[in-house]
Motif scaffolding. Structure first.
Motif, PDB file in Angstrom:
ATOM      1  N   UNK A 182       9.557  26.597 -28.886  1.00 58.53           N
ATOM      2  CA  UNK A 182       8.303  26.592 -28.132  1.00 58.53           C
ATOM      3  C   UNK A 182       7.438  25.397 -28.480  1.00 58.53           C
ATOM      4  N   UNK A 183       7.620  24.854 -29.695  1.00 60.03           N
ATOM      5  CA  UNK A 183       6.813  23.695 -30.084  1.00 60.03           C
ATOM      6  C   UNK A 183       7.166  22.465 -29.267  1.00 60.03           C
ATOM      7  N   UNK A 184       8.358  22.455 -28.656  1.00 63.94           N
ATOM      8  CA  UNK A 184       8.782  21.296 -27.875  1.00 63.94           C
ATOM      9  C   UNK A 184       8.311  21.378 -26.426  1.00 63.94           C
ATOM     10  N   UNK A 185       7.740  22.524 -26.018  1.00 61.21           N
ATOM     11  CA  UNK A 185       7.303  22.685 -24.645  1.00 61.21           C
ATOM     12  C   UNK A 185       5.982  21.960 -24.414  1.00 61.21           C
ATOM     13  N   UNK A 186       5.692  21.650 -23.162  1.00 59.08           N
ATOM     14  CA  UNK A 186       4.428  21.002 -22.813  1.00 59.08           C
ATOM     15  C   UNK A 186       4.669  19.843 -21.862  1.00 59.08           C
ATOM     16  N   UNK A 187       3.601  19.449 -21.191  1.00 58.89           N
ATOM     17  CA  UNK A 187       3.663  18.347 -20.243  1.00 58.89           C
ATOM     18  C   UNK A 187       3.600  17.033 -21.011  1.00 58.89           C
ATOM     19  N   UNK A 188       4.648  16.225 -20.887  1.00 59.35           N
ATOM     20  CA  UNK A 188       4.742  14.951 -21.601  1.00 59.35           C
ATOM     21  C   UNK A 188       4.958  13.847 -20.586  1.00 59.35           C
ATOM     22  N   UNK A 189       4.144  12.799 -20.677  1.00 60.53           N
ATOM     23  CA  UNK A 189       4.309  11.637 -19.802  1.00 60.53           C
ATOM     24  C   UNK A 189       5.011  10.546 -20.588  1.00 60.53           C
ATOM     25  N   UNK A 190       6.051   9.971 -19.999  1.00 61.69           N
ATOM     26  CA  UNK A 190       6.846   8.941 -20.662  1.00 61.69           C
ATOM     27  C   UNK A 190       6.468   7.566 -20.123  1.00 61.69           C
ATOM     28  N   UNK A 239       0.835  -1.198   0.000  1.00 59.59           N
ATOM     29  CA  UNK A 239       0.000   0.000   0.000  1.00 59.59           C
ATOM     30  C   UNK A 239       0.876   1.257   0.000  1.00 59.59           C
ATOM     31  N   UNK A 240       1.922   1.253   0.836  1.00 61.63           N
ATOM     32  CA  UNK A 240       2.838   2.396   0.888  1.00 61.63           C
ATOM     33  C   UNK A 240       3.513   2.615  -0.457  1.00 61.63           C
ATOM     34  N   UNK A 241       3.956   1.510  -1.059  1.00 65.10           N
ATOM     35  CA  UNK A 241       4.630   1.616  -2.345  1.00 65.10           C
ATOM     36  C   UNK A 241       3.734   2.154  -3.439  1.00 65.10           C
ATOM     37  N   UNK A 242       2.478   1.697  -3.486  1.00 62.53           N
ATOM     38  CA  UNK A 242       1.556   2.175  -4.517  1.00 62.53           C
ATOM     39  C   UNK A 242       1.261   3.664  -4.354  1.00 62.53           C
ATOM     40  N   UNK A 243       1.052   4.087  -3.104  1.00 65.63           N
ATOM     41  CA  UNK A 243       0.779   5.511  -2.865  1.00 65.63           C
ATOM     42  C   UNK A 243       1.977   6.365  -3.259  1.00 65.63           C
ATOM     43  N   UNK A 244       3.168   5.972  -2.809  1.00 64.23           N
ATOM     44  CA  UNK A 244       4.361   6.768  -3.118  1.00 64.23           C
ATOM     45  C   UNK A 244       4.708   6.700  -4.600  1.00 64.23           C
ATOM     46  N   UNK A 245       4.454   5.544  -5.255  1.00 65.22           N
ATOM     47  CA  UNK A 245       4.714   5.442  -6.691  1.00 65.22           C
ATOM     48  C   UNK A 245       3.799   6.370  -7.472  1.00 65.22           C
ATOM     49  N   UNK A 246       2.524   6.386  -7.110  1.00 64.90           N
ATOM     50  CA  UNK A 246       1.574   7.255  -7.794  1.00 64.90           C
ATOM     51  C   UNK A 246       1.932   8.727  -7.577  1.00 64.90           C
ATOM     52  N   UNK A 247       2.202   9.089  -6.311  1.00 69.38           N
ATOM     53  CA  UNK A 247       2.554  10.486  -6.015  1.00 69.38           C
ATOM     54  C   UNK A 247       3.885  10.868  -6.652  1.00 69.38           C
ATOM     55  N   UNK A 248       4.845   9.932  -6.638  1.00 68.64           N
ATOM     56  CA  UNK A 248       6.154  10.220  -7.227  1.00 68.64           C
ATOM     57  C   UNK A 248       6.091  10.415  -8.724  1.00 68.64           C
ATOM     58  N   UNK A 249       5.253   9.630  -9.422  1.00 72.76           N
ATOM     59  CA  UNK A 249       5.122   9.791 -10.867  1.00 72.76           C
ATOM     60  C   UNK A 249       4.462  11.121 -11.217  1.00 72.76           C
ATOM     61  N   UNK A 250       3.465  11.527 -10.424  1.00 73.37           N
ATOM     62  CA  UNK A 250       2.841  12.834 -10.669  1.00 73.37           C
ATOM     63  C   UNK A 250       3.853  13.948 -10.457  1.00 73.37           C
ATOM     64  N   UNK A 251       4.574  13.878  -9.331  1.00 74.98           N
ATOM     65  CA  UNK A 251       5.599  14.886  -9.060  1.00 74.98           C
ATOM     66  C   UNK A 251       6.717  14.822 -10.092  1.00 74.98           C
ATOM     67  N   UNK A 252       7.060  13.595 -10.510  1.00 72.26           N
ATOM     68  CA  UNK A 252       8.111  13.430 -11.515  1.00 72.26           C
ATOM     69  C   UNK A 252       7.721  13.997 -12.862  1.00 72.26           C
ATOM     70  N   UNK A 253       6.448  13.885 -13.237  1.00 68.79           N
ATOM     71  CA  UNK A 253       5.992  14.472 -14.501  1.00 68.79           C
ATOM     72  C   UNK A 253       6.147  15.987 -14.483  1.00 68.79           C
ATOM     73  N   UNK A 254       5.778  16.590 -13.352  1.00 68.11           N
ATOM     74  CA  UNK A 254       5.949  18.037 -13.229  1.00 68.11           C
ATOM     75  C   UNK A 254       7.431  18.413 -13.227  1.00 68.11           C
ATOM     76  N   UNK A 255       8.254  17.643 -12.496  1.00 59.83           N
ATOM     77  CA  UNK A 255       9.686  17.924 -12.455  1.00 59.83           C
ATOM     78  C   UNK A 255      10.323  17.709 -13.823  1.00 59.83           C
ATOM     79  N   UNK A 256       9.851  16.697 -14.553  1.00 57.54           N
ATOM     80  CA  UNK A 256      10.368  16.444 -15.890  1.00 57.54           C
ATOM     81  C   UNK A 256      10.068  17.601 -16.825  1.00 57.54           C
ATOM     82  N   UNK A 257       8.856  18.166 -16.713  1.00 54.25           N
ATOM     83  CA  UNK A 257       8.517  19.329 -17.532  1.00 54.25           C
ATOM     84  C   UNK A 257       9.376  20.524 -17.162  1.00 54.25           C
TER      85      UNK A 257
END
Length: 623
Positions: free
Chosen positions: A147-155, A114-132
């Motif tokens: 500017x065409x390369x800017x934007x939120x991209x999920x890998x 349960x801890x891992x799933x919560x932290x994985x989900x939160x970490x991926x959301x935070x990581x997407x923002x940090x990646x942007x």
């Protein structure tokens, strides 16, 4: 019921030990952010341009990710063992109530999932923002429209890689937790909270001697680094060994001597020592430093690496940028090196004939001449330029026109501005003197209007067409965009490696320090309960816990900042060969990163330790 108990334990553990969740989340965020670079705008742009460094960047980051994964695994294991240690009495109660060791192990496994799933989900959301954010930072290095390369991209690939790596670490955590529970004796679990560290006393005189010796070691290490220089100190093995050994020994001696040295000094001020809970707070903090001086030394060194690597990488990128600007004063420079034989080419007329004059904001055409010492009176240079042409070029760049005596030998600081450089030294001569010299080259420079990539795509074919049919013209075309793209791969590689390593070391240092303070806060619960029984106010208890955490976080940070300042000075001495390190931007970026991570751990630890102190006092009053 079994799942309800696990979920309740997870909720309570997050409330009491939020640092554990913070470590898991930051670990996932860090790993995802730097494994998603292949889908970020900067790498996509370089890949479109078939840049040769893209493969090197991805290969180096993949190798470095293995190292980071090992560090994160050790960090998560350390954090989980801390959490398990604090829950030994609780686990012992489960066994006492009739649960088998296997059931307790399954409970811990479920909690870990349960801890891992919560932290994985939160970490991926935070990581997407940090990646942007990282993508925007790297794209800002480009001096072109991306500017065409800017934007939120999920890998998805990076997310899958992160989930697999994180899952493997959690499986290891589950296995070790099960082994520790099944092998532990019931009496050890029930008495786990009572096993505090034994703190041997040391003479105060020895502490003072150790403090002086530590300062002397650090001063000698700093002297070696600053006097011999970074390159010499690292290349010559005896100097490198002496510098590292003295620096580490000095840091260790300072931490080892601090408790007795500080205590001896504060005791001479009774008004401060006996005010409120200062006596209790100071002794508790110094006792922790007393028993963990080795880990404090490691934390200070990790903070040095985190701040030094981050500031150097960001500052070096700015330095590369400024050096590139010096090499590319104009958007485009065309040199007709055969103008002495075929004569100059009217490039402005060719551009007007192609209907592209609106693509240029400014252009200037001039001639360079062979130096004839019999005419100019100077033999040091091989080329010459007329004063009016030189002033027209430098005034366009916002530099003052030359008004000194002539002829004048130009130094490299005031050389004829041309993108890509001339490759020869020139002298300044009066215009009438230049008319008596033989033509050597034609120099045509221009700045674009509007989008630079579009303008360059329009202008270059016209220049090529204007010179294609002539007899043997030696045309050299230097573009500011080309120079930027040549350096872009190395800039991104330096930036990524610096941020990746800096963030990893910072995360490790902050997490270890926070867990140590939480461990001390838990050990102090009975002491806070006793103080509550004696009538100490809750505000005073909370303030004491907060002061201990603050002192614990400031001590290694302060010494790490001193080390980093000396290290950056040495780095700047190396960079001054070609240009100064932009330490201001690098230091600001490092400070922002430090505040985000180190400050987050500090706040989480502060709140948890205050809660422990107040809970212990409440329980004591209720009893």
């Amino acid at each position: 019921m079994f799942c309800k108990l696990a979920l309740g334990n997870v909720r309570r553990s997050f409330r009491d030990y939020g640092v554990y969740l913070l470590t898991l989340t930051f670990g996932v965020c860090l790993f995802y952010t730097f494994n998603s670079v292949e889908d970020q705008g900067a790498i996509l742009y370089l890949r479109e341009k078939s840049h040769e460094t893209v493969r090197a960047i991805l290969t180096v980051l993949s190798v470095l990710s293995v190292f980071v994964a090992v560090v994160l695994a050790c960090l998560i294991l350390y954090a989980h063992r801390f959490l398990l240690r604090r829950r030994k009495k609780e686990l012992g109660c489960y066994l006492l109530l009739g649960m088998s060791p296997g059931q307790v192990s399954r409970l811990l496994i479920l909690e870990t999932v349960v801890t891992g799933l919560i932290s994985l989900f939160a970490g991926l959301i935070l990581g997407s923002a940090a990646s942007s954010g990282l993508s925007a930072l790297t794209l800002s290095l480009f001096q072109m429209d991306v500017s065409a390369q800017l934007g939120l991209v999920f890998s998805p690939g990076a997310a899958m890689k992160t989930a697999v790596c994180f899952g493997a670490i959690l499986l290891l955590v589950m296995a070790l937790s099960g082994v520790e529970v099944t092998r532990a004796r019931l009496i050890d679990l029930l008495r786990g909270e009572r096993k505090n560290e034994v703190l041997p006393l040391r003479p105060l005189s020895a502490s003072v001697i150790q403090f002086v010796a530590g300062v002397a070691c650090l001063l000698i290490a700093y002297g070696i680094l600053l006097n011999f220089g970074l390159v010499t100190a690292l290349v010559i093995l005896p100097l490198c060994a002496a510098m590292l050994i003295l620096g580490t020994a000095g840091t260790l001696l300072l931490f080892r001597s601090l408790p007795g040295f500080v205590l001896h000094g504060v005791k001479k001020r009774p008004a401060l020592y006996y005010r409120g809970l200062n006596l209790f707070t100071l002794r508790q903090w110094l006792s922790r430093v007393h028993s963990t001086y080795l880990s404090q030394t490691v934390i200070a060194i990790l903070l040095l690496l985190a701040m030094g690597i981050t500031a150097s990488s960001v500052g070096l990128n700015s330095t590369i940028q400024s050096l590139t600007d010096e090499q590319a004063p104009f958007d485009l420079t065309v040199q007709n090196r055969s103008a002495d034989q075929s004569g100059p080419v009217d490039l402005d007329a060719a551009i007007r004939a192609g209907g592209a004059e609106n693509a240029l904001a400014w252009s200037y055409d001039c001639l360079l001449y062979y130096n004839d010492p019999a005419v100019t009176g100077l033999e040091e240079a091989s080329g010459a330029i007329a004063l009016s042409d030189y002033n027209a070029l430098v005034e366009h760049l916002g530099r003052p026109a030359y008004s000194g005596p002539l002829p004048h030998l130009l130094t490299w600081e005031e050389d004829v501005p041309a993108t890509g450089g001339l490759g020869m030294q020139c002298i300044l001569v009066e215009d009438d003197v230049a008319q008596r010299l033989e033509v050597r080259r034609q120099l045509w420079s221009a700045d674009y209007a509007g989008d630079k990539q579009t303008a360059e795509g329009t202008i270059l074919p016209l220049i090529s067409g204007a010179t294609q049919g002539l007899d043997g013209p030696d045309i050299r075309t230097d573009s500011r965009l080309d120079l930027y793209q040549e350096t872009m791969g190395s800039k991104i590689l330096v930036l990524f490696l610096g941020l990746y390593l800096g963030f990893t070391f910072l995360l490790a240092a902050a997490a270890v320090l926070a867990l140590q303070q939480l461990s001390q806060g838990a050990d102090n619960a009975r002491r806070y309960a006793l103080l509550g029984r004696l009538g100490v106010e809750e505000k005073a208890l909370a303030r004491s816990a907060a002061h201990q955490v603050t002192l614990a976080f400031l001590l290694p940070l302060g010494l790490g900042l001193i080390h980093a300042a000396v290290g950056l000075s040495a780095v700047n001495q190396v960079i001054t060969v070609t240009g100064n390190l932009d330490s201001s931007s690098g230091s600001l970026s490092a400070a922002a990163l430090l505040l985000a991570v180190y400050g987050g751990y500090y706040l989480a630890t502060l709140l948890s330790c205050r809660r422990m102190a107040l809970s212990a006092a409440h329980r004591q009053r209720e009893e």
